[in-house]
Write a protein that holds these residues in place. Structure first.
Motif, short mmCIF file in Angstrom:
data_model
loop_
_atom_site.label_atom_id
_atom_site.label_comp_id
_atom_site.label_asym_id
_atom_site.label_seq_id
_atom_site.Cartn_x
_atom_site.Cartn_y
_atom_site.Cartn_z
N GLY A 52 49.53 27.84 35.99
CA GLY A 52 49.68 29.14 35.35
C GLY A 52 49.04 29.16 33.97
O GLY A 52 48.38 30.13 33.59
N ALA A 53 49.24 28.07 33.22
CA ALA A 53 48.63 27.99 31.90
C ALA A 53 47.11 27.97 32.01
O ALA A 53 46.41 28.58 31.19
CB ALA A 53 49.13 26.73 31.18
N ALA A 54 46.59 27.28 33.01
CA ALA A 54 45.13 27.19 33.19
C ALA A 54 44.53 28.56 33.50
O ALA A 54 43.39 28.83 33.12
CB ALA A 54 44.81 26.21 34.31
N ARG A 55 45.29 29.42 34.15
CA ARG A 55 44.77 30.74 34.53
C ARG A 55 44.53 31.61 33.29
O ARG A 55 43.68 32.51 33.34
CB ARG A 55 45.75 31.44 35.47
CG ARG A 55 45.77 30.85 36.87
CD ARG A 55 46.70 31.65 37.78
NE ARG A 55 46.24 33.02 37.96
CZ ARG A 55 45.37 33.40 38.88
NH1 ARG A 55 44.85 32.52 39.71
NH2 ARG A 55 45.02 34.67 38.99
N VAL A 56 45.27 31.37 32.22
CA VAL A 56 45.08 32.18 31.02
C VAL A 56 44.23 31.44 29.98
O VAL A 56 44.08 31.90 28.85
CB VAL A 56 46.44 32.59 30.39
CG1 VAL A 56 47.25 33.39 31.38
CG2 VAL A 56 47.22 31.36 29.93
N ARG A 57 43.68 30.30 30.37
CA ARG A 57 42.92 29.47 29.43
C ARG A 57 41.71 30.23 28.85
O ARG A 57 41.49 30.22 27.65
CB ARG A 57 42.46 28.20 30.14
CG ARG A 57 41.71 27.24 29.24
CD ARG A 57 41.30 25.99 30.01
NE ARG A 57 40.58 25.07 29.15
CZ ARG A 57 39.47 24.45 29.48
NH1 ARG A 57 38.93 24.68 30.68
NH2 ARG A 57 38.87 23.61 28.67
#
Length: 209
Positions: free
Chosen positions: A171-176
């Motif tokens: 999930g964090a990578a998706r907003v990176r």
């Protein structure tokens, strides 16, 4: 499997702690693969806690104030070192970790990610409390299959940890990209995570034995 154990495990795992924050930071800084690898590392960091619970050494450690304090202060120092590293990096959490030729930047290997993830959960007091205090409550340790059942519950907890942490990292990578395009937000997150690790270190330092 006891429903109350599943609920307890999910709540403890999903509650933001040092392992979850590290996994989110890995996803923001390196992408999905790093987030998943961090989740694997944090899951592996559970193994020593489970081994101590199964061997009965947990009770010995809990009764030994010197040993308890050594482990606690090691955790404090490690959390503060992570906080300092995040605070002094002006690039923020989602800064690019690749060189101009597309290779990984020095010192940012996935081996380092998994090593740090293992250490984060190895020194995680929340896990110590769970395996030393809560896990035995769900097992009759005097039963013939008590140790085997405890091992099974421990393995289930590890599975839950991996799934939830992997979701955090992905999930964090998706907003990176969104964060990387906004330097001010990126730096704010980096400093915010650093302060959070400081807060966790303080809480660990004042935790009574």
């Amino acid at each position: 499997m006891d429903t109350s154990f599943l609920v307890t495990s999910i709540v403890i795992t999903a509650t933001p702690g040092s392992g979850a924050l590290f996994t989110i930071a890995a996803g923001l800084s390196r992408g999905v693969r790093a987030g998943i690898i961090a989740a694997v590392g944090c899951t592996l960091g559970i193994v020593p806690h489970l081994a101590l619970a199964l061997s009965g050494a947990a009770a010995v450690m809990a009764a030994n104030p010197v040993l308890f304090d050594v482990i606690r202060w090691a955790g404090v120092v490690y959390l503060l070192s992570m906080a300092w590293g995040m605070w002094r990096d002006d690039r923020g959490l989602a800064a690019s970790t690749e060189t101009e030729d597309g290779s990984a930047a020095p010192g940012m290997s996935f081996g380092r990610v998994i090593r740090d993830a293992v250490l984060v959960n190895l020194l995680n007091p929340k896990l110590t409390i769970f395996f030393f205090v809560f896990l035995p409550m769900f097992v009759d340790v005097d039963a013939e299959d008590g140790v085997l059942r405890m091992a099974g519950l421990g393995a289930a907890f590890m599975g839950i940890t991996f799934v939830i942490f992997a979701a955090y990292g992905a999930g964090a990578a998706r907003v990176r990209d969104f964060v990387r395009a906004r330097p001010a937000v990126n730096r704010f997150l980096g400093r915010g995570f650093a302060l959070t690790f400081v807060a966790l270190a303080v809480l660990l330092a004042i935790t009574p034995r």
